[in-house]
Design a protein around this motif. Structure first.
Motif, short mmCIF file in Angstrom:
data_model
loop_
_atom_site.label_atom_id
_atom_site.label_comp_id
_atom_site.label_asym_id
_atom_site.label_seq_id
_atom_site.Cartn_x
_atom_site.Cartn_y
_atom_site.Cartn_z
N CYS A 127 0.18 -4.22 -0.50
CA CYS A 127 -0.12 -3.03 -0.02
C CYS A 127 -0.82 -1.86 -0.76
O CYS A 127 -0.34 -1.88 -2.17
N MET A 157 -1.73 2.22 -1.40
CA MET A 157 -1.29 3.59 -0.86
C MET A 157 -2.12 4.74 -1.16
O MET A 157 -2.73 4.69 -2.27
N VAL A 171 -0.58 4.08 4.09
CA VAL A 171 -0.43 2.57 3.47
C VAL A 171 -1.03 1.82 4.36
O VAL A 171 -1.24 1.77 5.47
#
Length: 765
Positions: free
Chosen positions: A392, A394, A408
């Motif tokens: 992921c 951010m 995110v």
């Protein structure tokens, strides 16, 4: 091509995801054809669906048992839950459950379970017509039949690996008859794994080898198969991981157009985790008779790793052909029996000698086989396969006077959360490095930090605030990712009511031989011819003014031949009695009725068949007298099996050819035709209690299918007729005089002396 793995419990589900399954199939706590699996109650199912969807793994839930009328409200509750959870598919066998799904939950994808016995293009066509999105084909299907079914424009799922039911799925009553535990209701006691005596030899004549199509994935893919099912909801989680990992490797290489068969190590891994008598290539790839059945043993065969070389003083030595590990589960196979043990000692490499400690009861001699049943290193690898973390990215915004914000994304799904207003820094301002160090600590979440960016200007943000917003953002992304993967629609509508028309039906009498037909002349009944031989030349013996019973299972080409025969002989026929529900996919252009191969256990199932054009249907023989009373309220056009030797199994292999060790030539076999001394005709299986189960052939152009019959006839004539219901009488090998005697008994209300009342007084589980 979908890698579809079993998930009998939560641990198995996690191992399937770790091993690379694209989808899992699992059972709810009720109405699943593997009631012995751990299965999932409502809280566990909610968690399981969320977990699977989070990792982009589809969830198929089995509601694939036959359902009694009194259970339909409970099934409705289960379907409502599955619809609410937006599972990816529900698998069904019961036609009443299908009707309930389609009327009440139009957005819920429905798959025809293998228990529905869909086995050709006609069946696939019927499934598509009734709104099902996938047909899980019967395990007896050849790859060419799969291709014809796939051409009907419906997803095709094929059995790829694991235990093979010896009987056509959905058509087995053996466990139900002898022990009241119905395989059609998830309670099979597996009488197929017991020893039987055939031609003087006692062995597991009904126990098939396990299937392995790992190296045949290209043929399945070419045939249009979209999903490969791996069997094992009753198996340990390590089995699920091992098999799913192997098929993941094969499917990936196939999709990369560089298919790689399993090497020796991978093949041995599959054999080690579980197999019976070595793998077979399945009916899909042409396995026949002795290639299918492994009569020597019914449990795990393990892997041969050496032989005993010497024995003495409570110890034995074994020369190893494969390495041995501390903790391995072993078995020494000797003339005195199988002796199991857990090895405790130093790891010993292949080519050397290992020392084993013997118990006093072990009678072992040099030359005995040393087999490994469990490999401790293999099990550890399977348990420790990691579930791949989800990368992921951010983006943190920390500007004084504005709320702290963290966005995110996994690249497809997004989540953004805000915190308290950011203050200006009076001493040390937040730096990008400080922020990213805190944000990258994804800890026990399913995510792993990939990239990050920070937008800030002289901001003060406590570490605790960074940790809190990271936790909140990842929790939001977890929810959003699972939500985005779930199917969008989950409508519920009021189910259509189950209304059955009233209809007088004449008694139905099924006969096999022309001698029986002569004895039935003048009887006011629907006479149904169930020939032993469905080859075109044999069908020319068609009597006048009868119904033709269609075979339960046949190839599409045979079904089309039968359809042409019916059209040609329309004037001589009353109609056809369907052997399986998929035969409704053909245009017969004569009256149709549903026979015992199309099980009717509830009123909704009967309604679907009657609306599909059947003039009468046949009640499931597994219903008790009280349950039949509920089904037959209002006198609908349903006939009740009242007399006959009940078929317990329909076999795809020939026991006579298996006994001879034959592995080729099933289609062109003529042993029964020429009355060969080793032919099947007149033979039977005898169980441990001395009960004999006769074997009758059904001759098809593609080869014989074998009917395993009960040891006694079922006689409910008096009970059925006194209840005011329409009886079905079935004759198999009775003589003309015996037929006349049974007809007289029918008129007088008597009962056969040597018979069974079947399920009348003992409802099945």
């Amino acid at each position: 091509m979908e890698n579809l793995a079993p998930a009998g419990n939560r641990e198995a589900l996690e191992r399937a995801v770790a091993a690379g399954a694209d989808a899992v199939y699992l059972g709810y706590a009720a109405y699943s054809a593997r009631a012995g699996a751990g299965n999932f109650d409502e809280p566990a199912l909610r968690e399981a669906v969320h977990f699977a969807h989070l990792h982009h793994v589809r969830v198929h839930v089995t509601v694939n048992t036959l359902i009694k009328d009194g259970e339909l409200s409970g099934v409705m509750d289960v379907l409502r839950l599955l619809n609410e959870l937006r599972v990816d598919a529900v698998l069904v066998q019961d036609l009443g459950v299908l009707q309930l799904c389609r009327s009440a939950f139009p957005d819920l994808p429905v798959h025809a379970s293998t228990q529905m016995a869909i086995h050709n293009a006609s069946g696939a066509r019927w499934c598509r017509r009734h709104g099902m999105t996938r047909a899980v084909l019967a395990r007896e299907c050849s790859v060419s039949e799969m291709a014809k079914a796939a051409a009907e424009g419906i997803e095709i799922e094929a059995f790829g690996h694991g235990a093979q039911c010896v009987a056509v799925s959905g058509e087995c009553l053996f466990s139900s008859m002898i022990g009241s535990r119905s395989g059609n209701r998830g309670r099979c006691a597996q009488p197929c794994r017991l020893p039987y005596t055939y031609r003087g030899k006692t062995a597991a004549w009904l126990s098939p080898r396990d299937v392995c199509l790992r190296d045949h994935l290209p043929e399945l893919h070419k045939a249009g198969v979209c999903s490969v099912k791996l069997e094992g909801r009753l198996k340990r989680p390590e089995y699920v991981a091992t098999v799913a990992e192997s098929y993941r490797r094969g499917i990936d290489s196939l999709l990369q157009e560089d298919f790689t068969p399993a090497d020796e190590r991978e093949q041995r891994s599959l054999q080690q985790i579980f197999q019976r008598g070595g793998f077979m290539r399945g009916y899909a790839m042409g396995a026949e008779d002795a290639d299918v059945i492994y009569p020597q043993r019914v449990n795990h065969s393990g892997v041969l790793i050496g032989r005993i070389t010497s024995v003495g003083k409570g110890l034995c030595k074994a020369h190893l052909t494969l390495s041995l590990h501390d903790g391995d589960g072993l078995q020494i196979r000797s003339a005195s029996g199988d002796h199991e043990m857990i090895y405790a000692g130093h790891d010993t490499p292949a080519g050397t000698t290992a020392t084993l400690r013997l118990r006093r009861d072990m009678q072992v001699k040099p030359g005995d086989e040393l087999v490994r049943l469990t490999d401790v290193e293999q099990l550890a690898h399977a348990r420790n396969l990691p579930i791949a973390p989800i990368p992921c990215d951010m983006t943190l915004t920390a500007l004084p006077g504005t709320p702290l914000t963290l966005t995110v994304t996994d690249g497809d799904s997004w989540a953004s959360v805000t915190g308290e207003e950011v203050q200006s820094a009076s001493h040390r301002a937040l730096t990008e490095g400080d922020a990213l160090r805190s944000l990258s600590k994804t800890g026990d979440t399913p995510f792993i930090f990939r990239e990050g960016s920070v937008i800030t200007d002289n901001a003060f943000v406590p570490v605790s605030a960074l940790n809190a917003i990271r936790r909140d953002a990842l929790a939001a992304l977890e929810h959003q990712r699972a939500e985005d993967f779930s199917r969008p629609d989950a409508r519920e509508e009021a189910p259509a009511s189950a209304h059955l028309p009233e209809g007088e039906v004449k008694p139905v009498i099924r006969f096999t031989t022309l001698q029986q037909y002569e004895a039935l002349r003048g009887v006011d009944a629907h006479l149904v011819w169930q020939p032993e031989d469905y080859r075109e030349e044999a069908l020319q013996l068609l009597p006048e003014n009868v119904w033709l019973q269609l075979p339960t299972v046949c190839q599409q080409s045979t079904l089309e031949m039968l359809c042409r025969f019916v059209q040609k002989n329309r004037e001589r026929l009353q109609g056809v009695v369907l052997g399986s529900v998929g035969q409704l996919g053909m245009n017969w252009r004569v009256p149709m009725a549903a026979g015992e191969g199309v099980p009717v256990m509830n009123r909704r199932a009967a309604q679907l068949l009657l609306e599909d054009g059947c003039v009468f249907v046949t009640a499931s023989p597994e219903l008790s007298g009280a349950e039949l009373d509920a089904l037959l309220q209002g006198n609908p056009p349903i006939v009740v099996p009242a007399y006959g030797v009940q078929q317990l199994m329909l076999l795809h292999h020939c026991p006579a050819r298996t006994w001879l060790g034959l592995t080729k030539g099933h289609k062109d076999c003529r042993m029964c035709d020429v009355h060969h001394q080793d032919a099947l005709t007149g033979t039977s299986f005898t169980d441990r209690k001395g009960a004999e189960f006769p074997l009758h052939r059904v001759r098809l152009p593609e080869g014989c299918r074998i009917r395993l019959m009960n040891s006694l006839p079922t006689d409910l004539i008096a009970r059925v007729t006194s209840s005011g219901w329409t009886p079905q009488i079935a004759f198999t090998s009775e003589s003309g005089e015996e037929v006349k005697a049974i007809l007289r008994q029918m008129q007088s209300g008597g009962k056969s002396a040597n018979s069974t009342s079947g399920w009348w007084m003992r409802p099945v589980e």
